[in-house]
Design a protein around this motif. Structure first.
Motif, PDB file in Angstrom:
ATOM      1  N   GLU A  31      -2.934   4.888  -1.663  1.00  0.00           N
ATOM      2  CA  GLU A  31      -4.020   4.153  -1.014  1.00  0.00           C
ATOM      3  C   GLU A  31      -4.561   4.937   0.188  1.00  0.00           C
ATOM      4  OE1 GLU A  31      -3.238   1.594  -3.873  1.00  0.00           O
ATOM      5  OE2 GLU A  31      -1.591   2.125  -2.547  1.00  0.00           O
ATOM      6  N   LEU A  32      -3.709   5.803   0.772  1.00  0.00           N
ATOM      7  CA  LEU A  32      -4.113   6.562   1.966  1.00  0.00           C
ATOM      8  C   LEU A  32      -3.203   7.775   2.122  1.00  0.00           C
ATOM      9  CD1 LEU A  32      -5.239   5.243   5.387  1.00  0.00           C
ATOM     10  CD2 LEU A  32      -3.218   6.729   5.353  1.00  0.00           C
ATOM     11  N   VAL A  33      -3.748   8.858   2.704  1.00  0.00           N
ATOM     12  CA  VAL A  33      -2.967  10.057   2.990  1.00  0.00           C
ATOM     13  C   VAL A  33      -2.993  10.337   4.492  1.00  0.00           C
ATOM     14  CG1 VAL A  33      -2.700  12.541   2.620  1.00  0.00           C
ATOM     15  CG2 VAL A  33      -3.481  11.088   0.748  1.00  0.00           C
ATOM     16  N   VAL A  34      -1.819  10.546   5.073  1.00  0.00           N
ATOM     17  CA  VAL A  34      -1.694  11.059   6.441  1.00  0.00           C
ATOM     18  C   VAL A  34      -1.460  12.558   6.284  1.00  0.00           C
ATOM     19  CG1 VAL A  34      -0.375  11.006   8.595  1.00  0.00           C
ATOM     20  CG2 VAL A  34      -0.752   8.883   7.305  1.00  0.00           C
ATOM     21  N   LEU A  35      -2.433  13.359   6.712  1.00  0.00           N
ATOM     22  CA  LEU A  35      -2.463  14.776   6.352  1.00  0.00           C
ATOM     23  C   LEU A  35      -2.422  15.679   7.589  1.00  0.00           C
ATOM     24  CD1 LEU A  35      -2.916  16.982   4.169  1.00  0.00           C
ATOM     25  CD2 LEU A  35      -5.373  16.548   4.399  1.00  0.00           C
ATOM     26  N   ASP A  36      -1.391  16.511   7.670  1.00  0.00           N
ATOM     27  CA  ASP A  36      -1.287  17.456   8.779  1.00  0.00           C
ATOM     28  C   ASP A  36      -2.247  18.623   8.555  1.00  0.00           C
ATOM     29  OD1 ASP A  36      -0.281  18.527  11.152  1.00  0.00           O
ATOM     30  OD2 ASP A  36       1.203  19.733  10.094  1.00  0.00           O
ATOM     31  N   PRO A  77      -8.752   7.710   1.135  1.00  0.00           N
ATOM     32  CA  PRO A  77      -8.728   7.664   2.596  1.00  0.00           C
ATOM     33  C   PRO A  77      -7.769   8.699   3.182  1.00  0.00           C
ATOM     34  CG  PRO A  77      -8.546   5.457   1.668  1.00  0.00           C
ATOM     35  CD  PRO A  77      -8.356   6.415   0.536  1.00  0.00           C
ATOM     36  N   ILE A  78      -8.238   9.460   4.172  1.00  0.00           N
ATOM     37  CA  ILE A  78      -7.441  10.520   4.787  1.00  0.00           C
ATOM     38  C   ILE A  78      -7.470  10.386   6.303  1.00  0.00           C
ATOM     39  CG2 ILE A  78      -7.203  13.017   5.132  1.00  0.00           C
ATOM     40  CD1 ILE A  78      -8.663  13.396   2.435  1.00  0.00           C
ATOM     41  N   ILE A  79      -6.278  10.370   6.909  1.00  0.00           N
ATOM     42  CA  ILE A  79      -6.160  10.468   8.364  1.00  0.00           C
ATOM     43  C   ILE A  79      -5.506  11.802   8.668  1.00  0.00           C
ATOM     44  CG2 ILE A  79      -5.074   9.543  10.452  1.00  0.00           C
ATOM     45  CD1 ILE A  79      -5.302   6.783   9.286  1.00  0.00           C
ATOM     46  N   MET A  80      -6.204  12.629   9.446  1.00  0.00           N
ATOM     47  CA  MET A  80      -5.716  13.981   9.717  1.00  0.00           C
ATOM     48  C   MET A  80      -4.934  14.022  11.025  1.00  0.00           C
ATOM     49  SD  MET A  80      -7.801  17.503   9.233  1.00  0.00           S
ATOM     50  CE  MET A  80      -7.480  17.455   7.481  1.00  0.00           C
ATOM     51  N   LEU A  81      -3.779  14.687  10.980  1.00  0.00           N
ATOM     52  CA  LEU A  81      -2.954  14.897  12.171  1.00  0.00           C
ATOM     53  C   LEU A  81      -3.037  16.366  12.573  1.00  0.00           C
ATOM     54  CD1 LEU A  81       0.345  13.076  11.140  1.00  0.00           C
ATOM     55  CD2 LEU A  81      -1.602  12.110  12.361  1.00  0.00           C
ATOM     56  N   SER A  85       0.834  -1.207   0.000  1.00  0.00           N
ATOM     57  CA  SER A  85       0.000   0.000   0.000  1.00  0.00           C
ATOM     58  C   SER A  85       0.863   1.249   0.000  1.00  0.00           C
ATOM     59  CB  SER A  85      -0.912   0.004   1.227  1.00  0.00           C
ATOM     60  OG  SER A  85      -1.853  -1.046   1.169  1.00  0.00           O
ATOM     61  N   ARG A  86       0.494   2.205  -0.846  1.00  0.00           N
ATOM     62  CA  ARG A  86       1.207   3.485  -0.929  1.00  0.00           C
ATOM     63  C   ARG A  86       0.555   4.491   0.013  1.00  0.00           C
ATOM     64  NH1 ARG A  86       0.389   1.813  -5.956  1.00  0.00           N
ATOM     65  NH2 ARG A  86      -1.352   3.251  -6.267  1.00  0.00           N
ATOM     66  N   VAL A  87       1.348   5.116   0.856  1.00  0.00           N
ATOM     67  CA  VAL A  87       0.862   6.127   1.795  1.00  0.00           C
ATOM     68  C   VAL A  87       1.597   7.434   1.522  1.00  0.00           C
ATOM     69  CG1 VAL A  87       0.669   6.810   4.225  1.00  0.00           C
ATOM     70  CG2 VAL A  87       0.305   4.416   3.566  1.00  0.00           C
ATOM     71  N   LEU A  88       0.840   8.504   1.378  1.00  0.00           N
ATOM     72  CA  LEU A  88       1.420   9.838   1.228  1.00  0.00           C
ATOM     73  C   LEU A  88       1.356  10.534   2.588  1.00  0.00           C
ATOM     74  CD1 LEU A  88       2.478  12.268  -0.407  1.00  0.00           C
ATOM     75  CD2 LEU A  88       0.083  12.825  -0.925  1.00  0.00           C
TER      76      LEU A  88
END
Length: 233
Positions: free
Chosen positions: A47-52, A77-81, A2-5
């Motif tokens: 596949e997913l972004v970890v986004l500040d 898919p976005i997970i916000m930090l 899985s690719r994560v940005l």
């Protein structure tokens, strides 16, 4: 793989996240600004972004809203930090389209657990095969829903809701169970939201004469059944 940005302007945090994600088997790309993040998403959809939340220039919040408004990234898919811990801030992040929300400081183990949870919730839509119940057909790969040649137009949430109903037919699901399985267990959503989306789903199914397949079970929740007359009023 899985690719994560990872979109994070603090290099130490970005590198820490990257090292842990790579160790867990993910392919990682780092972007320090919204412009860089948009470039990477345009280049290869992750596949997913970890986004500040806080980024130089355009905020992560604005970027999430932008992606949710575009067809190609609508279901990204976005997970916000964020350092913002107030509940109103969490609601703002989720309303902007984040699938989950993590407050700094956080443990990398928790981040990994949440990434896996979000990917699990998203994966069945992309990977499962064609589902058919009572003449109603749903293809997760093409995101098409049809019955007797009539195509049903659904929004992303209604599509997920119908997909869950069709893969669990004849079973009664409470509103809280639907929230957990369709919206995800970390999302701050009231149970009455389920009623709104069920109403929308029925409305979308009406032209295909299968809206009555979604039954209300009083005091219990909802179920999808094929044992009703689809043309009955």
């Amino acid at each position: 793989m899985s690719r994560v940005l990872v979109v994070e302007d603090e290099s130490a945090i970005a590198e820490l996240i990257s090292i842990n994600l790579r160790h867990a088997g993910f392919e990682v790309t780092i972007a320090a600004t919204a412009d860089q993040a948009q470039f990477e998403v345009d280049r290869v959809l992750p596949e997913l972004v970890v986004l500040d939340w806080m980024l130089p220039g355009q905020s992560g919040l604005a970027l999430a809203r932008q992606w949710r408004g575009q067809a190609r990234t609508r279901d990204l898919p976005i997970i916000m930090l964020t350092a913002r811990a107030e509940e109103t801030d969490k609601v703002s992040g989720l309303d902007a389209g984040a699938d989950d929300y993590l407050t700094k400081p956080f443990s990398t183990n928790e981040l990994l657990a949440r990434i896996r949870a979000v990917l699990r919730r998203k994966a069945p839509e992309a990977l499962d095969s064609l589902v058919e119940v009572g003449g109603l057909s749903l293809d997760p790969g093409t995101r098409r829903v049809t019955r007797d040649g009539v195509e049903v137009k659904l929004g992303p949430t209604e599509f997920r809701l119908l997909h869950f109903f069709m893969t669990h037919p004849e079973r009664v699901h409470s509103r809280s169970q639907l929230l957990d399985r369709v919206w995800g267990d970390h999302v701050f959503i009231e149970e009455r939201t389920v009623d709104v989306h069920v109403k929308r789903l029925r409305g979308a199914l009406e032209p295909a004469l299968c809206h009555r397949m979604i039954e209300t079970v009083r005091g219990a929740g909802y179920r999808l059944t094929q044992h009703v007359s689809a043309t009955a009023e």
